[in-house]
Design an enzyme around this catalytic site. Structure first.
Site, PDB file in Angstrom:
ATOM      1  N   PRO A  28      -2.097   7.502  14.051  1.00 32.91           N
ATOM      2  CA  PRO A  28      -1.668   6.369  14.826  1.00 32.91           C
ATOM      3  C   PRO A  28      -2.837   5.813  15.895  1.00 32.91           C
ATOM      4  CG  PRO A  28       0.173   7.698  14.148  1.00 32.91           C
ATOM      5  CD  PRO A  28      -1.130   8.342  13.899  1.00 32.91           C
ATOM      6  N   CYS A  29      -2.762   4.723  16.138  1.00 29.74           N
ATOM      7  CA  CYS A  29      -3.961   4.080  16.966  1.00 29.74           C
ATOM      8  C   CYS A  29      -3.203   3.915  18.420  1.00 29.74           C
ATOM      9  CB  CYS A  29      -4.237   2.800  16.662  1.00 29.74           C
ATOM     10  SG  CYS A  29      -5.024   2.692  14.894  1.00 29.74           S
TER      11      CYS A  29
END
Length: 463
Positions: free
Chosen positions: A113-114
């Site tokens: 996840p960013c």
């Protein structure tokens, strides 16, 4: 359909009927946080075969499973009964990473996840329940693949996360890997979009000396107009209008954003991105169900038509040889799947470079001792000293090591470290504070980590 036909016609008989030698050259990959398959498709094209892919979002997982099974079968590759598993990749009930240890896995890959590292996500780093980057590094140590590939947003390259990056490199060095970071631009690999991605590649030393980062060409990226012209006219919008629109859309697109379930529906990004889209003649206030019809004229101050999800997918790299990928679900879900994906052409370029290294193709080069790479000198200094150091002592010791740093910079770095590490403070008799670096706050599999409670609380909004 047109994209699929073009893709099929462009494939040579040699590509369709893969030879036995080609199949023997395929390498196994396990992919975590796989999304809807941008990285998966690119790695498959590069010659990797998935043993398993794990994805949290059920809609993206459905898209990935259907498409990946199809391309594996088309290439004559055996398909595992359970190819894609749905759920939290850090949940031992979803899969058992240790069952793959000792199985000679070529590559562990993922697009963790960013939001923990993006400005839009407030750059919470290890305090964000979605942060799985450090955990992915621990996973590498457990599975022991020959290579590791992780990609994330540009924000991870910022000074805010210099200590985080240093901890990652040090841990990989402890595991016996040679690792490096690189900022790659999707537009250098034929993707018509401004999409910088910060990529980590790590390999065991015997393969690392054969690895070279893929070299793209910024001149290869077509404009938005070139890319979407046929799709804009597919529903009857007049040729003259389509040509005028394509002439205006004569640059690459701003970054496609998938967003998260925490933030509304499908649109093409924040205010700055919407302005860039408007200059290309695109209405970024939403995503259309279909291409413009005959007589279409922009309304309500828009500078042009909205994009469909098929158009967005093209801009994300699903075009030409990568066009044959069907996204499943409702429009908003499909848009998120596309927007959160890693562009397949970039994944293929990285996959080819990694595969070449694993097959020891080319001439080996001298390895640089990456454990000496310093992303954060304050982190390194505090890690090497068991005694607490004041800001003044930090500055003096860094100067002896040839690193010039003033007090504001030292204090800023200490502040950043305090977000991701336990930063212990001791008050001296003089009133000065002395600092020592404690444990990494990031989730690396701990049973008692706060990530478990936060993840449970926010599960419905995590994407």
């Amino acid at each position: 359909m047109l994209d699929a036909l073009r893709w099929l016609s462009q494939r040579t008989w040699k590509e369709i009927t893969m030879s036995a030698a080609d199949r023997e050259q395929r390498l196994d990959v396990i992919e975590i946080c796989a999304g809807a398959g941008g990285q998966s498709f690119g790695l498959h094209k590069a010659g990797f075969t998935h043993l398993l892919a794990v994805e949290l979002d059920k809609h993206a997982a459905h898209t990935l499973d259907q498409n990946l099974r199809r391309v594996l079968k088309e290439d004559g590759v055996d398909v595992p009964d359970e190819l894609v598993r749905v759920g939290d990749v850090a949940d031992p009930s979803v899969w058992d990473p240790d069952s793959y240890r000792g199985k000679d896995i070529a590559l562990l890959a993922g697009g963790v996840p960013c939001p923990p590292f993006s400005i839009a996500g407030k750059q919470l780093g290890s305090s964000d329940e979605r942060d799985l980057f450090a955990w992915a590094i621990e996973l590498c140590g457990r599975i022991r693949p020959k290579a590791l590939l992780l990609e994330n947003v540009r924000g991870l390259s910022a000074n805010r996360f210099s200590g985080y990056r240093q901890a990652v490199l040090d841990k990989l060095h402890d595991f016996g890997y040679i690792a490096s970071w690189k900022l790659l631009h999707a537009s250098d690999f034929g993707v018509p979009q401004l999409r910088p991605r910060f990529v980590l590649v790590a390999l065991l030393p015997e393969y690392a000396k054969y690895f070279d980062w893929p070299q793209g060409n910024p001149d290869d990226a077509p404009s938005v107009g070139e890319t979407l012209r046929d799709l804009m006219g597919a529903n009857g919008w007049e040729d003259e209008e389509v040509r005028a629109w394509a002439d205006k859309a004569n640059d690459i697109a701003p970054t496609i954003v998938g967003g998260s379930k925490k933030h509304g529906g499908a649109d093409l990004g924040p205010t700055r991105a919407k302005k860039a889209w408007a200059e290309l003649g695109v209405d970024a206030m939403g995503v259309a169900n279909e291409a413009p019809k005959p007589g279409f004229k922009p309304v309500n101050g828009a500078t042009g038509p909205k994009l469909t999800t098929q158009m967005v997918a093209r801009i994300q790299g699903w075009h030409g040889e990568f066009a044959h990928w069907e996204f499943l679900g409702l429009k908003t879900s499909v848009y998120r799947q596309i927007g959160n994906a890693f562009p397949p052409p970039v994944a293929r370029a990285l996959g080819e470079s990694i595969k070449n290294a694993l097959l020891k193709t080319g001439k080996p080069h001298t390895l640089v001792e990456t454990s000496n790479t310093v992303h954060d000198p304050v982190y390194k200094l505090l890690r090497q000293h068991s005694r607490p150091l004041t800001v003044e002592q930090i500055i003096i010791r860094l100067a002896k090591n040839g690193v010039a740093m003033d007090q504001p910079e030292a204090e800023r770095r200490l502040n950043h470290l305090g977000h991701d590490f336990e930063l212990e403070k001791t008050e001296r008799k003089s009133g000065e504070l002395a600092y020592s670096l404690g444990e990494f706050k990031a989730f690396v599999g701990q049973d008692d980590h706060q990530r478990h409670d936060l993840f449970t609380q926010h599960r419905a909004k995590i994407s």
